[in-house]
Design a protein around this motif. Sequence first.
Motif, PDB file in Angstrom:
ATOM      1  N   GLN A  36       0.818  -1.217   0.000  1.00 45.26           N
ATOM      2  CA  GLN A  36       0.000   0.000   0.000  1.00 45.26           C
ATOM      3  C   GLN A  36       0.853   1.269   0.000  1.00 45.26           C
ATOM      4  O   GLN A  36       0.359   2.359  -0.284  1.00 45.26           O
ATOM      5  CB  GLN A  36      -0.931   0.005   1.212  1.00 45.26           C
ATOM      6  CG  GLN A  36      -0.224   0.104   2.544  1.00 45.26           C
ATOM      7  CD  GLN A  36      -1.188   0.082   3.719  1.00 45.26           C
ATOM      8  OE1 GLN A  36      -2.179   0.815   3.717  1.00 45.26           O
ATOM      9  NE2 GLN A  36      -0.890  -0.747   4.706  1.00 45.26           N
ATOM     10  N   TYR A  37       2.150   1.131   0.284  1.00 44.61           N
ATOM     11  CA  TYR A  37       3.036   2.293   0.301  1.00 44.61           C
ATOM     12  C   TYR A  37       3.654   2.586  -1.069  1.00 44.61           C
ATOM     13  O   TYR A  37       4.293   3.627  -1.253  1.00 44.61           O
ATOM     14  CB  TYR A  37       4.153   2.101   1.317  1.00 44.61           C
ATOM     15  CG  TYR A  37       3.654   1.904   2.729  1.00 44.61           C
ATOM     16  CD1 TYR A  37       2.688   2.747   3.269  1.00 44.61           C
ATOM     17  CD2 TYR A  37       4.141   0.866   3.525  1.00 44.61           C
ATOM     18  CE1 TYR A  37       2.222   2.569   4.557  1.00 44.61           C
ATOM     19  CE2 TYR A  37       3.686   0.677   4.823  1.00 44.61           C
ATOM     20  CZ  TYR A  37       2.724   1.529   5.329  1.00 44.61           C
ATOM     21  OH  TYR A  37       2.266   1.356   6.611  1.00 44.61           O
ATOM     22  N   VAL A  38       3.486   1.678  -2.024  1.00 45.53           N
ATOM     23  CA  VAL A  38       4.074   1.864  -3.352  1.00 45.53           C
ATOM     24  C   VAL A  38       3.455   3.087  -4.012  1.00 45.53           C
ATOM     25  O   VAL A  38       2.219   3.249  -4.049  1.00 45.53           O
ATOM     26  CB  VAL A  38       3.852   0.616  -4.228  1.00 45.53           C
ATOM     27  CG1 VAL A  38       4.298   0.875  -5.666  1.00 45.53           C
ATOM     28  CG2 VAL A  38       4.620  -0.578  -3.641  1.00 45.53           C
ATOM     29  N   GLY A  39       4.298   3.981  -4.519  1.00 44.44           N
ATOM     30  CA  GLY A  39       3.793   5.184  -5.165  1.00 44.44           C
ATOM     31  C   GLY A  39       4.850   6.251  -5.272  1.00 44.44           C
ATOM     32  O   GLY A  39       6.027   6.036  -4.954  1.00 44.44           O
ATOM     33  N   THR A  40       4.420   7.430  -5.727  1.00 42.71           N
ATOM     34  CA  THR A  40       5.316   8.572  -5.890  1.00 42.71           C
ATOM     35  C   THR A  40       4.905   9.674  -4.923  1.00 42.71           C
ATOM     36  O   THR A  40       3.727  10.022  -4.826  1.00 42.71           O
ATOM     37  CB  THR A  40       5.271   9.100  -7.333  1.00 42.71           C
ATOM     38  OG1 THR A  40       5.674   8.055  -8.232  1.00 42.71           O
ATOM     39  CG2 THR A  40       6.214  10.285  -7.511  1.00 42.71           C
ATOM     40  N   TYR A  41       5.893  10.212  -4.224  1.00 44.02           N
ATOM     41  CA  TYR A  41       5.664  11.250  -3.223  1.00 44.02           C
ATOM     42  C   TYR A  41       6.544  12.441  -3.578  1.00 44.02           C
ATOM     43  O   TYR A  41       7.671  12.277  -4.033  1.00 44.02           O
ATOM     44  CB  TYR A  41       6.014  10.740  -1.827  1.00 44.02           C
ATOM     45  CG  TYR A  41       5.272   9.484  -1.428  1.00 44.02           C
ATOM     46  CD1 TYR A  41       4.191   9.537  -0.563  1.00 44.02           C
ATOM     47  CD2 TYR A  41       5.660   8.228  -1.916  1.00 44.02           C
ATOM     48  CE1 TYR A  41       3.498   8.381  -0.182  1.00 44.02           C
ATOM     49  CE2 TYR A  41       4.979   7.074  -1.559  1.00 44.02           C
ATOM     50  CZ  TYR A  41       3.909   7.145  -0.688  1.00 44.02           C
ATOM     51  OH  TYR A  41       3.228   5.999  -0.331  1.00 44.02           O
ATOM     52  N   LYS A  42       6.023  13.645  -3.344  1.00 41.23           N
ATOM     53  CA  LYS A  42       6.772  14.831  -3.749  1.00 41.23           C
ATOM     54  C   LYS A  42       7.033  15.749  -2.566  1.00 41.23           C
ATOM     55  O   LYS A  42       6.113  16.168  -1.873  1.00 41.23           O
ATOM     56  CB  LYS A  42       6.039  15.604  -4.847  1.00 41.23           C
ATOM     57  CG  LYS A  42       6.881  16.726  -5.456  1.00 41.23           C
ATOM     58  CD  LYS A  42       6.283  17.256  -6.733  1.00 41.23           C
ATOM     59  CE  LYS A  42       7.196  18.270  -7.401  1.00 41.23           C
ATOM     60  NZ  LYS A  42       6.648  18.776  -8.666  1.00 41.23           N
ATOM     61  N   ILE A  43       8.330  16.045  -2.367  1.00 41.90           N
ATOM     62  CA  ILE A  43       8.750  17.044  -1.392  1.00 41.90           C
ATOM     63  C   ILE A  43       8.623  18.402  -2.057  1.00 41.90           C
ATOM     64  O   ILE A  43       9.027  18.579  -3.204  1.00 41.90           O
ATOM     65  CB  ILE A  43      10.200  16.786  -0.946  1.00 41.90           C
ATOM     66  CG1 ILE A  43      10.311  15.409  -0.279  1.00 41.90           C
ATOM     67  CG2 ILE A  43      10.701  17.882  -0.023  1.00 41.90           C
ATOM     68  CD1 ILE A  43      11.747  14.952  -0.055  1.00 41.90           C
ATOM     69  N   ALA A  44       8.067  19.378  -1.339  1.00 38.65           N
ATOM     70  CA  ALA A  44       7.827  20.691  -1.938  1.00 38.65           C
ATOM     71  C   ALA A  44       9.104  21.481  -2.120  1.00 38.65           C
ATOM     72  O   ALA A  44       9.352  22.050  -3.188  1.00 38.65           O
ATOM     73  CB  ALA A  44       6.830  21.476  -1.093  1.00 38.65           C
ATOM     74  N   GLN A  93       4.012  14.849  -0.100  1.00 39.55           N
ATOM     75  CA  GLN A  93       2.635  14.453  -0.411  1.00 39.55           C
ATOM     76  C   GLN A  93       2.625  13.366  -1.486  1.00 39.55           C
ATOM     77  O   GLN A  93       3.424  13.392  -2.428  1.00 39.55           O
ATOM     78  CB  GLN A  93       1.840  15.663  -0.910  1.00 39.55           C
ATOM     79  CG  GLN A  93       1.639  16.729   0.153  1.00 39.55           C
ATOM     80  CD  GLN A  93       0.826  16.242   1.316  1.00 39.55           C
ATOM     81  OE1 GLN A  93      -0.229  15.608   1.141  1.00 39.55           O
ATOM     82  NE2 GLN A  93       1.296  16.521   2.525  1.00 39.55           N
ATOM     83  N   ARG A  94       1.708  12.419  -1.336  1.00 41.93           N
ATOM     84  CA  ARG A  94       1.586  11.374  -2.354  1.00 41.93           C
ATOM     85  C   ARG A  94       0.931  11.983  -3.598  1.00 41.93           C
ATOM     86  O   ARG A  94      -0.113  12.634  -3.513  1.00 41.93           O
ATOM     87  CB  ARG A  94       0.729  10.218  -1.831  1.00 41.93           C
ATOM     88  CG  ARG A  94       0.734   9.021  -2.776  1.00 41.93           C
ATOM     89  CD  ARG A  94       0.065   7.818  -2.120  1.00 41.93           C
ATOM     90  NE  ARG A  94       0.303   6.593  -2.882  1.00 41.93           N
ATOM     91  CZ  ARG A  94       0.044   5.370  -2.418  1.00 41.93           C
ATOM     92  NH1 ARG A  94      -0.448   5.220  -1.181  1.00 41.93           N
ATOM     93  NH2 ARG A  94       0.295   4.326  -3.176  1.00 41.93           N
ATOM     94  N   VAL A  95       1.573  11.769  -4.743  1.00 39.64           N
ATOM     95  CA  VAL A  95       1.041  12.312  -5.994  1.00 39.64           C
ATOM     96  C   VAL A  95       0.628  11.214  -6.962  1.00 39.64           C
ATOM     97  O   VAL A  95      -0.083  11.475  -7.927  1.00 39.64           O
ATOM     98  CB  VAL A  95       2.060  13.251  -6.663  1.00 39.64           C
ATOM     99  CG1 VAL A  95       2.275  14.492  -5.820  1.00 39.64           C
ATOM    100  CG2 VAL A  95       3.388  12.546  -6.926  1.00 39.64           C
ATOM    101  N   LYS A  96       1.041   9.983  -6.723  1.00 44.36           N
ATOM    102  CA  LYS A  96       0.650   8.839  -7.571  1.00 44.36           C
ATOM    103  C   LYS A  96       0.463   7.602  -6.709  1.00 44.36           C
ATOM    104  O   LYS A  96       1.182   7.408  -5.738  1.00 44.36           O
ATOM    105  CB  LYS A  96       1.716   8.547  -8.635  1.00 44.36           C
ATOM    106  CG  LYS A  96       1.857   9.607  -9.706  1.00 44.36           C
ATOM    107  CD  LYS A  96       2.914   9.184 -10.725  1.00 44.36           C
ATOM    108  CE  LYS A  96       3.153  10.273 -11.757  1.00 44.36           C
ATOM    109  NZ  LYS A  96       4.207   9.893 -12.725  1.00 44.36           N
TER     110      LYS A  96
END
Length: 471
Positions: free
Chosen positions: A391-399, A468-471
């Motif tokens: 469930q943690y698989v994904g793309t996250y973005k630091i601002a 934040q998770r973006v994908k």
Amino acid sequence: MRHAAVGTVSVLKGSPALARAAALVAICALLASSPSAQSAAPTTPEIRTKVEEYINAAVRVNGFSGSILVAKNGQPVVSKGYGMANIELAVPNTPQTVFRLGSITKQFTAMAIVILQERDKLRVSDPICKYLTECPAAWQPITIRHLLTHTSGIPSYTGFPDFPRATVLPTSAAEMVGRLKDKPLEFEPGEKFAYSNSGYYLLGLIIERASGLPYADFLEKSIFTPLAMHHTGYDNSSRIIRNRAAGYARKAGETVNAAYMDMTVPYAAGALYSTTEDLLRWDRALYTNTLVSQKSLDEIFTPEKDGYGYGWIIGTRFDRQVIAHGGGIYGFATHIARFPADRLTVIVLSNVEGASASRMANDLAAIVFGAPYELPRERRSITVEPGVLEQYVGTYKIAAPPVEVVVTYESGSMVADIGGQMKLALAAESDTTFFSRDVSAQITFVKDAAGQVTGLTLRMDGSELPAQRVK
């Protein structure tokens, strides 16, 4: 600049990716918030006792190897070596041990540019094409200041896919410019900040063209000799350099010899070496007009986009201004932090790639200021069900700085790719918190009230960065 099951850790594809990421880590650490609660400042004997306790814990838990220096008012309070400069020959690190600096080189490159400006050899507002041959059309609007402040848009060659292979071969200026000039800019010059080793490589060429001297010779003549920095210079593997430390890396928890890098590759972006004692001489000079005027020093230390000046990051720590920079290069991790209002300088030089140099410097400063810090501690991993991990698989973005963290789960391994520069296999400390054993990195996943994963917090080398998770 290593793929393993959860519970064991190594960084994918060897140590080079870790070294390339160190500069990003240093910037993150300075842009992150820091605790402001402070108690009464400790006495000098108390500082020495607490520093020794801290470094001994770092040696025991993290295998720290290197030299540290804490100075107040230009005088060492603590100056000591730990671990081995050469493991095979059992040679210990000392305050005289010579370390590769990595990106700490950039502050010397920037100073060289400002010296040339004071000598009317160039202006930082000059277009770089005035000094570079075969300048592509896209580079015409780029100025020297854009290179100094990482706002040129020229992509960093250390992020190119072939970089690990290219590092072992001598690289000429023409070859490097040839690799860069056909790459599209990542953004319009001056539009944003993006850390680029390419920019500082090109600054080295501009120094040579404007001064008429090789880069190494100009720095020796204009900076190192005047400051009596007799143990600082341009590194070269074939040279005999007294007290030079061997560089190491960690792979699956074991210490190994670092990968080879030809020093024509980092050049003006990262090829210098020095000692903690010489860097203190450098620090002292920056409070004087020995090299340049106060006006020029103010220009160097004026933060531009994302807090970057000329070869330095300017930020706030412990409710004080801090002027600092880290470095990472094959076999070495470094950091220098200056708190001008207190005349406090902290220098950490390690001959183990990926060492927590930035975090250590921050914690040592915290000791001096009576601010909170944590001693390095052992971490233990647990087993987490695959369904939880997936469930943690994904793309996250630091601002800020803008960095993507891509989390994958394959063949029983949780892996985090940080900014395309570093891939870490992660071990689980809990159902939501994961860590690396080879570098100072921790990821804690964030869920909303419905239990959906909405983001993560990356704690790395003393920084704390929400994404934040973006994908």
